[in-house]
Motif scaffolding. Structure first.
Motif, PDB file in Angstrom:
ATOM      1  N   LEU A  63       0.832  -1.205   0.000  1.00  0.00           N
ATOM      2  CA  LEU A  63       0.000   0.000   0.000  1.00  0.00           C
ATOM      3  C   LEU A  63       0.869   1.258   0.000  1.00  0.00           C
ATOM      4  CD1 LEU A  63      -2.847   1.210   0.117  1.00  0.00           C
ATOM      5  CD2 LEU A  63      -2.669   1.168   2.610  1.00  0.00           C
ATOM      6  N   MET A  64       1.965   1.246   0.746  1.00  0.00           N
ATOM      7  CA  MET A  64       2.845   2.415   0.801  1.00  0.00           C
ATOM      8  C   MET A  64       3.415   2.752  -0.570  1.00  0.00           C
ATOM      9  SD  MET A  64       4.744   1.455   4.393  1.00  0.00           S
ATOM     10  CE  MET A  64       6.037   2.683   4.306  1.00  0.00           C
ATOM     11  N   ILE A  65       3.868   1.736  -1.298  1.00  0.00           N
ATOM     12  CA  ILE A  65       4.430   1.982  -2.630  1.00  0.00           C
ATOM     13  C   ILE A  65       3.360   2.500  -3.583  1.00  0.00           C
ATOM     14  CG2 ILE A  65       5.439   0.843  -4.647  1.00  0.00           C
ATOM     15  CD1 ILE A  65       6.938  -0.994  -2.693  1.00  0.00           C
ATOM     16  N   LEU A  66       2.175   1.889  -3.531  1.00  0.00           N
ATOM     17  CA  LEU A  66       1.098   2.327  -4.427  1.00  0.00           C
ATOM     18  C   LEU A  66       0.689   3.766  -4.132  1.00  0.00           C
ATOM     19  CD1 LEU A  66      -1.164  -0.882  -4.460  1.00  0.00           C
ATOM     20  CD2 LEU A  66       0.298  -0.014  -6.305  1.00  0.00           C
ATOM     21  N   VAL A  67       0.543   4.096  -2.851  1.00  0.00           N
ATOM     22  CA  VAL A  67       0.127   5.451  -2.474  1.00  0.00           C
ATOM     23  C   VAL A  67       1.203   6.464  -2.846  1.00  0.00           C
ATOM     24  CG1 VAL A  67      -0.326   6.961  -0.494  1.00  0.00           C
ATOM     25  CG2 VAL A  67      -1.461   4.748  -0.656  1.00  0.00           C
ATOM     26  N   LEU A  68       2.466   6.160  -2.552  1.00  0.00           N
ATOM     27  CA  LEU A  68       3.551   7.092  -2.869  1.00  0.00           C
ATOM     28  C   LEU A  68       3.638   7.331  -4.376  1.00  0.00           C
ATOM     29  CD1 LEU A  68       5.993   8.783  -2.073  1.00  0.00           C
ATOM     30  CD2 LEU A  68       7.383   6.697  -2.107  1.00  0.00           C
ATOM     31  N   CYS A  69       3.596   6.263  -5.164  1.00  0.00           N
ATOM     32  CA  CYS A  69       3.670   6.415  -6.628  1.00  0.00           C
ATOM     33  C   CYS A  69       2.469   7.190  -7.158  1.00  0.00           C
ATOM     34  CB  CYS A  69       3.753   5.041  -7.294  1.00  0.00           C
ATOM     35  SG  CYS A  69       5.313   4.176  -7.007  1.00  0.00           S
ATOM     36  N   ALA A  70       1.289   6.937  -6.587  1.00  0.00           N
ATOM     37  CA  ALA A  70       0.092   7.653  -7.034  1.00  0.00           C
ATOM     38  C   ALA A  70       0.200   9.149  -6.747  1.00  0.00           C
ATOM     39  CB  ALA A  70      -1.144   7.069  -6.348  1.00  0.00           C
ATOM     40  N   PHE A  71       0.649   9.496  -5.555  1.00  0.00           N
ATOM     41  CA  PHE A  71       0.712  10.916  -5.187  1.00  0.00           C
ATOM     42  C   PHE A  71       1.771  11.661  -5.990  1.00  0.00           C
ATOM     43  CE2 PHE A  71      -2.051  10.049  -1.638  1.00  0.00           C
ATOM     44  CZ  PHE A  71      -2.582  11.279  -1.291  1.00  0.00           C
ATOM     45  N   ILE A  72       2.964  11.068  -6.151  1.00  0.00           N
ATOM     46  CA  ILE A  72       3.993  11.803  -6.886  1.00  0.00           C
ATOM     47  C   ILE A  72       3.652  11.878  -8.370  1.00  0.00           C
ATOM     48  CG2 ILE A  72       5.771  11.234  -5.196  1.00  0.00           C
ATOM     49  CD1 ILE A  72       6.884   9.155  -7.089  1.00  0.00           C
ATOM     50  N   SER A  73       2.931  10.881  -8.902  1.00  0.00           N
ATOM     51  CA  SER A  73       2.506  10.931 -10.303  1.00  0.00           C
ATOM     52  C   SER A  73       1.455  12.006 -10.506  1.00  0.00           C
ATOM     53  CB  SER A  73       1.958   9.567 -10.744  1.00  0.00           C
ATOM     54  OG  SER A  73       2.934   8.560 -10.633  1.00  0.00           O
ATOM     55  N   ILE A  74       0.480  12.059  -9.602  1.00  0.00           N
ATOM     56  CA  ILE A  74      -0.552  13.104  -9.688  1.00  0.00           C
ATOM     57  C   ILE A  74       0.090  14.477  -9.607  1.00  0.00           C
ATOM     58  CG2 ILE A  74      -2.524  14.116  -8.493  1.00  0.00           C
ATOM     59  CD1 ILE A  74      -3.298  11.243  -7.654  1.00  0.00           C
ATOM     60  N   ALA A  75       1.032  14.647  -8.673  1.00  0.00           N
ATOM     61  CA  ALA A  75       1.694  15.940  -8.504  1.00  0.00           C
ATOM     62  C   ALA A  75       2.467  16.324  -9.768  1.00  0.00           C
ATOM     63  CB  ALA A  75       2.637  15.891  -7.301  1.00  0.00           C
ATOM     64  N   GLY A 103       1.346  19.428 -12.424  1.00  0.00           N
ATOM     65  CA  GLY A 103       2.170  20.619 -12.581  1.00  0.00           C
ATOM     66  C   GLY A 103       2.735  21.163 -11.302  1.00  0.00           C
ATOM     67  N   THR A 104       2.656  20.408 -10.192  1.00  0.00           N
ATOM     68  CA  THR A 104       3.258  20.856  -8.945  1.00  0.00           C
ATOM     69  C   THR A 104       4.433  19.939  -8.618  1.00  0.00           C
ATOM     70  OG1 THR A 104       2.835  21.444  -6.635  1.00  0.00           O
ATOM     71  CG2 THR A 104       1.711  19.493  -7.494  1.00  0.00           C
ATOM     72  N   SER A 105       4.981  20.065  -7.414  1.00  0.00           N
ATOM     73  CA  SER A 105       6.205  19.348  -7.057  1.00  0.00           C
ATOM     74  C   SER A 105       5.918  17.919  -6.618  1.00  0.00           C
ATOM     75  CB  SER A 105       6.915  20.090  -5.911  1.00  0.00           C
ATOM     76  OG  SER A 105       7.906  19.295  -5.325  1.00  0.00           O
ATOM     77  N   ILE A 106       6.736  16.974  -7.082  1.00  0.00           N
ATOM     78  CA  ILE A 106       6.574  15.603  -6.620  1.00  0.00           C
ATOM     79  C   ILE A 106       7.021  15.473  -5.164  1.00  0.00           C
ATOM     80  CG2 ILE A 106       6.878  14.692  -8.941  1.00  0.00           C
ATOM     81  CD1 ILE A 106       9.645  13.759  -8.154  1.00  0.00           C
TER      82      ILE A 106
END
Length: 528
Positions: free
Chosen positions: A252-264, A268-271
């Motif tokens: 879950l941690m990897i999925l959430v982290l990858c999802a948030f930095i991809s969305i960011a 157009g904001t900072s990963i």
């Protein structure tokens, strides 16, 4: 059958690395670890050693490492930076951030406006730099290095856990706001080059996109987490997690982290902002009820009990901490050293301009600390301060101070006492905000490489200020924590009981009571 040509083979042909290359890599990591240890012991700032090793082994000085190795280490180091900030989000006290948000917002505004304003006074009016060039350099120096901030907090934990203090919460949230603001400006600066070559560029959207994206993530994440994701996770998912412990957590941690930095990134904001939000998201979604699977007193309890699970912090320690601490984090600070044009700094003009600008930029961030005594005096309430003891001495739940009451303190019976007790936290906050690090380098290099506005002189002046402030800030924090850490931790800006404080207290009571019963039974058996 002929062997495939080397250029067309669909695999990497394995060969034994040369002994010289092996020794270079081994020595590089050895000196990274040794320099970190020595700089921690000597100057109380562990990050300085790896930066120096990066200077020596990288292109700025020795160029011992091959260029493609440096590129690889830069990518690995950036993953280390993401993990530093992700860990900061996992361990951050959301209740403290919420309680001190307004103070953090004011401090962050000072930390952005003062460096930019001072830059115009010195660079534009004094040194004759262009207005846009001054803005770009000022934007680079308006940031606070998130990676350095979390590294400093982690390094100070042996003396006082700054993440559990009021001043630590103000520091983290102010640094996050400053960096998001700086990275929004970096997105604008990155696109400034398009203005000269394309008259059809939409200036409003160019400037507005990173601002809208950052605001949408900052506002939308807590709302969706509280009303959608957290209820869903607590009702349908978290009890199943207890069956698989670390495996389900890390997935879950990897999925959430990858999802948030991809969305960011795509928004157009900072990963890096996305990494912090990912950690905070995972901190919030588990149930806080004492019967919840993630409410455990230790990692061992979560691994041992069938209906319990280790927390996400425990899983990070299990899977990531060693590689992060001994490989990725040192590589990140070494990669900062790779990016410093060291030899270009040593001209008379560059030195005196850089030192003067460094001192001005130090003041521009250090002044943020003044908000602590101002806030202490302005919010002091003698009625609340009277009779409020140290939280660690309270036994009854009715006596345990709430976060709201922690704005006053037994250490501040008067406004003058509140002012005196706020001096050390103010110095700590001001010094911790000084380091610019990776974000400042990123912004000024974007301005220098991607636009025509930043001159070579302006670039070198900015590098001087970024480098010296990144050295001075952690050293100052390390010395303050060494000599004043206990005082800060016990004061009104110090440690605040966490959400699990009552649970921990009850568990300690139960354990103590059980111990007394066992002792009494042993005495009875011995008497018989």
């Amino acid at each position: 059958m002929p062997s495939p040509d080397n250029d067309t083979a669909r695999f990497l042909q394995y060969h034994e690395p040369g002994i010289v290359d092996i020794l270079i890599i081994v020595s590089f990591f050895y000196f990274l670890w040794i320099s970190e240890y020595v700089s921690e012991k000597v100057i109380r700032a562990a990050i300085i050693g790896p930066i120096a090793v990066g200077l020596i082994y990288g292109e700025p000085l020795g160029n011992i490492l091959h260029h493609d190795w440096q590129e690889t280490f830069l990518y690995l180091g950036y993953i280390g930076l993401i993990l530093i900030i992700f860990e900061g989000g996992l361990t951050v006290r959301l209740d403290l951030l919420k309680a001190n948000f307004m103070l953090s917002l004011v401090g962050a505004a000072i930390g952005v406006l003062c460096p930019i304003g001072f830059s115009y006074l010195l660079l534009y009016l004094g040194f004759g730099y262009g207005a846009v060039e001054t803005f770009i350099i000022g934007a680079a120096l308006s940031t606070t290095s998130l990676g350095t901030t979390f590294a400093v907090i982690a390094g100070a934990s042996k003396t006082v856990d700054l993440s559990q203090t009021r001043v630590g919460a103000v520091l983290v949230s102010a640094a996050v706001i400053d960096d998001v603001t700086g990275l929004v400006m970096s997105s604008v600066i990155h696109d400034l080059g398009k203005l000269s070559g394309d008259s059809n560029v939409n200036l409003g959207w160019l400037i507005g996109r990173p601002i809208v994206a950052s605001a949408a993530m900052a506002i939308g994440t807590p709302i969706l987490t509280k009303w959608v994701f957290a209820p869903t996770f607590r009702r349908y998912i978290e009890h199943g997690f207890a069956k698989f412990d670390h495996l389900s957590n890390i997935t879950l941690m990897i999925l959430v982290l990858c999802a948030f930095i991809s969305i960011a990134a795509y928004a157009g904001t900072s990963i890096l902002f996305g990494a912090f939000l990912a950690g905070a998201f995972l901190t919030y979604i588990p149930s806080k009820h004492p019967e919840g699977p993630f409410v455990v007193m230790s990692r061992e309890e979560g691994e041992r009990e069938k209906d319990k699970s280790p927390t996400f912090v425990h899983t990070f320690e299990c899977y990531c901490l060693d590689a992060h601490q001994y490989v990725l984090e040192p590589l990140f600070f070494a990669s900062v050293g790779f990016a410093i044009p060291f030899l270009d700094l040593w001209t008379g003009k560059a030195i005196w301009r850089g030192v003067v600008y460094t001192l001005l930029m130090l003041v521009g961030k250090f002044i943020v600390g003044i908000m602590v005594p101002i806030w202490s005096v302005a919010t002091h309430d003698p009625k609340k301060a009277k009779g409020l003891g140290d939280f660690s001495q309270h036994d009854g739940p009715e006596e345990r101070p709430t976060l709201k009451r922690s704005t006053s303190s037994p250490h501040s019976p008067s406004r003058s006492a509140a002012l005196r007790s706020s001096v050390s936290p103010a110095l700590l906050l001001g010094m911790a905000m000084v380091a610019r690090g990776e974000i400042g380098l990123l912004i000024v290099e974007i301005g220098y490489n991607n636009t025509s506005y930043v001159s070579a002189d302006g670039f070198v002046t900015a590098i001087w200020a970024i480098l010296l402030n990144t050295i001075i800030g952690p050293i100052g924090v390390g010395l303050l924590v060494k000599f004043k850490g206990d005082k800060i931790g016990k004061g009104p800006w110090g440690l605040v009981p966490g959400p699990n404080h009552a649970t921990q207290r009850d568990a300690n009571r139960t354990e103590s009571y059980a111990g007394r019963i066992e002792a009494q039974m042993a005495e009875v058996e011995a008497g018989q």
